[in-house]
Write an enzyme that holds these catalytic residues in place. Sequence first.
Site, PDB file in Angstrom:
ATOM      1  N   HIS A 116      -8.370 -24.305  -6.926  1.00  0.00           N
ATOM      2  CA  HIS A 116      -7.953 -24.702  -5.570  1.00  0.00           C
ATOM      3  C   HIS A 116      -9.099 -25.491  -4.940  1.00  0.00           C
ATOM      4  O   HIS A 116     -10.236 -25.450  -5.410  1.00  0.00           O
ATOM      5  CB  HIS A 116      -7.590 -23.459  -4.753  1.00  0.00           C
ATOM      6  N   HIS A 138      -7.466 -23.616 -13.257  1.00  0.00           N
ATOM      7  CA  HIS A 138      -6.519 -23.564 -12.130  1.00  0.00           C
ATOM      8  C   HIS A 138      -7.369 -23.473 -10.852  1.00  0.00           C
ATOM      9  O   HIS A 138      -7.685 -22.381 -10.380  1.00  0.00           O
ATOM     10  CB  HIS A 138      -5.627 -22.328 -12.309  1.00  0.00           C
ATOM     11  N   CYS A 142      -3.306 -19.786   0.118  1.00  0.00           N
ATOM     12  CA  CYS A 142      -3.357 -18.411  -0.361  1.00  0.00           C
ATOM     13  C   CYS A 142      -3.168 -17.501   0.843  1.00  0.00           C
ATOM     14  O   CYS A 142      -3.943 -17.586   1.800  1.00  0.00           O
ATOM     15  CB  CYS A 142      -4.695 -18.120  -1.046  1.00  0.00           C
TER      16      CYS A 142
HETATM   17  C1  LIG Z   1       4.684  -6.869  -8.196  1.00  0.00           C
HETATM   18  C2  LIG Z   1       5.501  -6.392  -6.997  1.00  0.00           C
HETATM   19  C3  LIG Z   1       6.973  -6.515  -7.283  1.00  0.00           C
HETATM   20  C4  LIG Z   1       5.160  -4.940  -6.764  1.00  0.00           C
HETATM   21  O1  LIG Z   1       5.680  -4.538  -5.521  1.00  0.00           O
HETATM   22  P1  LIG Z   1       5.879  -3.012  -5.169  1.00  0.00           P
HETATM   23  O2  LIG Z   1       6.367  -2.945  -3.766  1.00  0.00           O
HETATM   24  O3  LIG Z   1       4.647  -2.261  -5.510  1.00  0.00           O
HETATM   25  O4  LIG Z   1       6.959  -2.661  -6.300  1.00  0.00           O
HETATM   26  P2  LIG Z   1       8.200  -1.767  -6.444  1.00  0.00           P
HETATM   27  O5  LIG Z   1       8.426  -1.669  -7.908  1.00  0.00           O
HETATM   28  O6  LIG Z   1       8.023  -0.505  -5.626  1.00  0.00           O
HETATM   29  O7  LIG Z   1       9.400  -2.631  -5.819  1.00  0.00           O
HETATM   30  C5  LIG Z   1       9.569  -2.840  -4.436  1.00  0.00           C
HETATM   31  C6  LIG Z   1      10.865  -3.602  -4.214  1.00  0.00           C
HETATM   32  O8  LIG Z   1      10.784  -4.887  -4.849  1.00  0.00           O
HETATM   33  C7  LIG Z   1      11.815  -5.002  -5.844  1.00  0.00           C
HETATM   34  N1  LIG Z   1      11.252  -5.720  -6.983  1.00  0.00           N
HETATM   35  C8  LIG Z   1      10.271  -5.307  -7.798  1.00  0.00           C
HETATM   36  N2  LIG Z   1      10.003  -6.259  -8.702  1.00  0.00           N
HETATM   37  C9  LIG Z   1      10.857  -7.270  -8.461  1.00  0.00           C
HETATM   38  C10 LIG Z   1      11.055  -8.522  -9.067  1.00  0.00           C
HETATM   39  N3  LIG Z   1      10.325  -8.918 -10.107  1.00  0.00           N
HETATM   40  N4  LIG Z   1      11.990  -9.336  -8.570  1.00  0.00           N
HETATM   41  C11 LIG Z   1      12.743  -8.962  -7.514  1.00  0.00           C
HETATM   42  N5  LIG Z   1      12.592  -7.772  -6.874  1.00  0.00           N
HETATM   43  C12 LIG Z   1      11.652  -6.941  -7.358  1.00  0.00           C
HETATM   44  C13 LIG Z   1      12.193  -3.575  -6.193  1.00  0.00           C
HETATM   45  O9  LIG Z   1      13.489  -3.552  -6.722  1.00  0.00           O
HETATM   46  C14 LIG Z   1      12.073  -2.913  -4.853  1.00  0.00           C
HETATM   47  O10 LIG Z   1      13.206  -3.271  -4.061  1.00  0.00           O
HETATM   48  P3  LIG Z   1      13.818  -2.238  -2.953  1.00  0.00           P
HETATM   49  O11 LIG Z   1      14.164  -1.032  -3.738  1.00  0.00           O
HETATM   50  O12 LIG Z   1      12.705  -2.005  -1.974  1.00  0.00           O
HETATM   51  O13 LIG Z   1      14.968  -3.008  -2.386  1.00  0.00           O
HETATM   52  C15 LIG Z   1       5.137  -7.179  -5.725  1.00  0.00           C
HETATM   53  O14 LIG Z   1       3.820  -6.876  -5.375  1.00  0.00           O
HETATM   54  C16 LIG Z   1       5.286  -8.657  -5.899  1.00  0.00           C
HETATM   55  O15 LIG Z   1       6.368  -9.170  -6.094  1.00  0.00           O
HETATM   56  N6  LIG Z   1       4.148  -9.402  -5.816  1.00  0.00           N
HETATM   57  C17 LIG Z   1       4.144 -10.811  -6.031  1.00  0.00           C
HETATM   58  C18 LIG Z   1       3.047 -11.435  -5.254  1.00  0.00           C
HETATM   59  C19 LIG Z   1       2.971 -12.889  -5.565  1.00  0.00           C
HETATM   60  O16 LIG Z   1       3.899 -13.502  -6.061  1.00  0.00           O
HETATM   61  N7  LIG Z   1       1.826 -13.468  -5.249  1.00  0.00           N
HETATM   62  C20 LIG Z   1       1.579 -14.828  -5.458  1.00  0.00           C
HETATM   63  C21 LIG Z   1       1.478 -15.207  -6.919  1.00  0.00           C
HETATM   64  S1  LIG Z   1      -0.051 -14.861  -7.706  1.00  0.00           S
HETATM   65  C22 LIG Z   1      -1.024 -16.151  -7.315  1.00  0.00           C
HETATM   66  O17 LIG Z   1      -0.683 -16.837  -6.411  1.00  0.00           O
HETATM   67  C23 LIG Z   1      -2.244 -16.411  -8.116  1.00  0.00           C
HETATM   68  C24 LIG Z   1      -2.047 -17.543  -9.125  1.00  0.00           C
HETATM   69  C25 LIG Z   1      -1.153 -17.109 -10.283  1.00  0.00           C
HETATM   70  O18 LIG Z   1      -1.424 -18.667  -8.521  1.00  0.00           O
HETATM   71  C26 LIG Z   1      -3.382 -17.982  -9.702  1.00  0.00           C
HETATM   72  C27 LIG Z   1      -4.437 -18.316  -8.647  1.00  0.00           C
HETATM   73  O19 LIG Z   1      -4.196 -19.147  -7.761  1.00  0.00           O
HETATM   74  O20 LIG Z   1      -5.516 -17.750  -8.754  1.00  0.00           O
END
Ligand SMILES: CC(C)(COP(=O)([O-])OP(=O)([O-])OC[C@H]1O[C@@H](n2cnc3c(N)ncnc32)[C@H](O)[C@@H]1OP(=O)([O-])[O-])[C@@H](O)C(=O)NCCC(=O)NCCSC(=O)C[C@@](C)(O)CC(=O)[O-]
Length: 308
Positions: free
Chosen positions: A210, A208, A241
């Site tokens: 970039h 994967h 990113c």
């Molecule tokens: C992991 C968390 C949720 C932790 O986030 P957090 O703030 O630590 O978690 P939390 O459990 O305290 O939740 C905060 C709020 O999010 C909600 N929540 C919690 N989980 C969910 C969920 N699943 N769906 C919907 N809502 C959710 C939860 O209900 C709460 O809502 P509030 O009470 O504030 O209204 C957050 O950090 C997050 O969503 N991160 C995602 C980041 C992301 O998507 N990054 C990009 C993808 S990774 C990538 O790009 C790399 C990859 C894969 O492509 C490979 C590469 O390129 O190398």
Amino acid sequence: MALPQKVRLVEMSPRDGLQNEPGPVIATDIKTGLIDRLAGCGLTHIESASFVSPKWVPQMGDAAEVMAGIQRKPGVCYSALTPNLKGFENALAAGVNEVAVFAAASESFSQKNINCSIADSLERFVPVIEQARANGMPVRGYVSTVLGCPYEGDIAPEQVAEVARDLYQMGCHEISLGDTIGVGTPLKAKRMIDAVARHVPVEHLAAHFHDTYGQALANLYAVLEQGVAVIDASVAGLGGCPYAKGASGNVATEDVLYLLQGLGIETGVDLDKLVATGNWICGQLNRHNGSKVGQALGGKGKQQGETA
Ligand SMILES: CC(C)(COP(=O)([O-])OP(=O)([O-])OC[C@H]1O[C@@H](n2cnc3c(N)ncnc32)[C@H](O)[C@@H]1OP(=O)([O-])[O-])[C@@H](O)C(=O)NCCC(=O)NCCSC(=O)C[C@@](C)(O)CC(=O)[O-]
């Protein structure tokens, strides 16, 4: 090792490609239009959405609507990212075919991306993988920053290997190794695969990469020589990113396909339709086409895009 005869392309544009797109949230019908066109190109694995917190990634906030709006093509796997159990439950309800958990090889990146340490992230994935297994759903595992981190710089191949091994042993059927900020070069990529392949069979690895420094195709060629036969890519090179200024998208699917065709490697994907799809989505987003092949074949692709 001889080059593989077949490669499976895993299309990233609806998720990795669109998740960081600046500006207003992209309309759901553009996302579903993209996914349906990609399926029409012959791609059999399309990462279609991300069931993450919409506060963290607003562009993916309509994941359930996207999954409901696509015209499912038999034989196509429509997958999605799920960082935790809540994400898994939503993905299951939306009818995804495969989920993906995502960890990092760098502690700093893990904190910035998912707000927890690597160890905590792995713990969080345990119930996701258990639930997926109970529902007969395959789980993919990502390791990010495998060739460099925006905060920590170089990442030791052994560090990548440990996380990859853990994800594999936890039950992920495939480990996708992400050069998240596109800083890798072929020698580094080879050393990284060598280290990982000591713990995870190479047939369970995906690349994967970039393309920030224009090295992605060279890196892919290097790892193809090591037997990696699953490649993640994004049409028109969509993506970026948020944690790495200037980082560009995944390597463009059109460019990878052109390379593979030149090597006589089968993918089952139609290049003209893919070029048309890349041009179509760039037109919808009013965005530059990051694929060299897309640019070179643009006119031809555009005409076909109207029917793609
Ligand atoms: C992991 C968390 C949720 C932790 O986030 P957090 O703030 O630590 O978690 P939390 O459990 O305290 O939740 C905060 C709020 O999010 C909600 N929540 C919690 N989980 C969910 C969920 N699943 N769906 C919907 N809502 C959710 C939860 O209900 C709460 O809502 P509030 O009470 O504030 O209204 C957050 O950090 C997050 O969503 N991160 C995602 C980041 C992301 O998507 N990054 C990009 C993808 S990774 C990538 O790009 C790399 C990859 C894969 O492509 C490979 C590469 O390129 O190398």
